[in-house]
Design a protein around this motif. Structure first.
Motif, PDB file in Angstrom:
ATOM      1  N   GLY A  70       0.819  -1.210   0.000  1.00 49.37           N
ATOM      2  CA  GLY A  70       0.000   0.000   0.000  1.00 49.37           C
ATOM      3  C   GLY A  70       0.848   1.252   0.000  1.00 49.37           C
ATOM      4  N   GLN A  71       1.954   1.210   0.728  1.00 50.22           N
ATOM      5  CA  GLN A  71       2.858   2.360   0.769  1.00 50.22           C
ATOM      6  C   GLN A  71       3.482   2.642  -0.593  1.00 50.22           C
ATOM      7  N   VAL A  72       3.827   1.596  -1.321  1.00 52.07           N
ATOM      8  CA  VAL A  72       4.458   1.769  -2.631  1.00 52.07           C
ATOM      9  C   VAL A  72       3.583   2.654  -3.515  1.00 52.07           C
ATOM     10  N   ILE A  73       2.291   2.369  -3.538  1.00 54.87           N
ATOM     11  CA  ILE A  73       1.367   3.125  -4.393  1.00 54.87           C
ATOM     12  C   ILE A  73       1.067   4.501  -3.818  1.00 54.87           C
ATOM     13  N   PHE A  74       0.656   4.542  -2.545  1.00 58.92           N
ATOM     14  CA  PHE A  74       0.225   5.820  -1.978  1.00 58.92           C
ATOM     15  C   PHE A  74       1.386   6.793  -1.818  1.00 58.92           C
ATOM     16  N   ASN A  75       2.527   6.305  -1.340  1.00 54.03           N
ATOM     17  CA  ASN A  75       3.666   7.196  -1.129  1.00 54.03           C
ATOM     18  C   ASN A  75       4.160   7.808  -2.431  1.00 54.03           C
ATOM     19  N   MET A 182      -4.882   9.598   3.014  1.00 51.23           N
ATOM     20  CA  MET A 182      -4.257   8.333   3.392  1.00 51.23           C
ATOM     21  C   MET A 182      -5.228   7.448   4.156  1.00 51.23           C
ATOM     22  N   TYR A 183      -6.045   8.069   5.029  1.00 49.98           N
ATOM     23  CA  TYR A 183      -7.001   7.284   5.806  1.00 49.98           C
ATOM     24  C   TYR A 183      -8.213   6.883   4.974  1.00 49.98           C
ATOM     25  N   ILE A 207      -7.250   6.367  -6.087  1.00 45.98           N
ATOM     26  CA  ILE A 207      -6.057   5.597  -5.738  1.00 45.98           C
ATOM     27  C   ILE A 207      -6.434   4.193  -5.278  1.00 45.98           C
ATOM     28  N   THR A 208      -7.622   4.054  -4.692  1.00 48.15           N
ATOM     29  CA  THR A 208      -8.055   2.771  -4.135  1.00 48.15           C
ATOM     30  C   THR A 208      -8.077   1.677  -5.188  1.00 48.15           C
TER      31      THR A 208
END
Length: 258
Positions: A70-75, A182-183, A207-208
């Motif tokens: 999840g971090q890879v995409i969102f960050n 993010m949340y 993004i989801t």
């Protein structure tokens, strides 16, 4: 269209210099340098895994890997858009002196963030191997969600960089916005725990869909569904069209507001 392509190719060396400059500035005087691109997501994965798997007891198999994916995409989205939104303002002195296609400054930040994205993806693969998570052939299809998030970020960055020139307060508010976003993105929690109304809001977040597609190909040996691809394609096209339109309409007035 050919004129735009020729113009872009003409300034490709400048784009390379801008990307190189962005990377050097980011890691200037850093002992570990680019290696921090690998360490940052790993440290955050450890912290989030301890907090949410121990305290909140999220029952997700291979939770550290789940969080890291999840971090890879969102960050990437967060880093690229945050960095790109101030590019026109930051390069105002150069824009006033010589003609340069202004979109190159935005693209350079996206490209430098893509380099970090590839490093984070490498970190994810290393963690998966270390935790003996099976790698399926569908991992090769990860290029699809990664390409979608890059294009989504480019569209959002063109829009943000254009309006930031006139409304500088956006640079200060965007950090708060990204915290809230993010949340509303299933980075650290599974969709199954959400109430129906909240789940609907989270699903609206563009993004989801990309993040869930990424997890499917990385862990669950699932080929992206046609529905997911269509939704992702429509969302990316919308943001690219919106960002390009706003940027194109605003660029002639940049010099008056820098």
């Amino acid at each position: 269209m050919s004129n735009y392509i020729q113009n872009f190719l003409k300034y490709t060396p400048l784009l390379q210099e801008l990307v190189s400059r962005d990377i050097k500035i980011k890691y200037r005087k850093s002992i570990l340098g680019v290696f921090w691109t690998l360490l940052n997501p790993l440290f955050m994965m450890i912290i989030l895994s301890v907090v949410f798997s121990t305290i909140f007891k999220f029952d997700v198999e291979n939770f550290p890997v789940y969080v890291l994916s999840g971090q890879v995409i969102f960050n990437f989205f967060s880093e690229s858009t945050t960095g790109a939104m101030g590019t026109i303002v930051d390069n105002g002195a150069l824009i006033k002196k010589v003609y340069v296609p202004k979109y190159l400054f935005v693209i350079s930040r996206i490209v430098s963030s893509v380099i970090n994205l590839l490093a984070s993806f490498t970190a994810l693969i290393i963690v998966m191997l270390a935790m003996r998570v099976e790698l399926h052939f569908t991992v090769l299809l990860s290029v699809i969600p990664l390409a979608l998030i890059v294009l989504l970020s480019l569209g959002a960055s063109l829009f943000l960089s254009a309006i930031t020139v006139k409304f500088r307060d956006i640079m200060h508010l965007y950090g708060v916005f990204m915290t809230g976003l993010m949340y509303l993105t299933p980075v650290i929690y599974p969709m199954a725990i959400l109430p129906d109304k909240v789940r609907t809001v989270v699903q609206i977040n563009p993004i989801t869909n990309i993040l869930l597609m990424f997890r499917d190909v990385m862990f669950y040996n699932k080929v992206p569904s046609l529905t997911g691809l269509v939704i992702g394609g429509v969302e990316v096209c919308f943001f690219l069209a919106l960002g390009t339109y706003v940027f194109y309409k605003s660029q002639d007035s940049f010099i008056l507001n820098i």
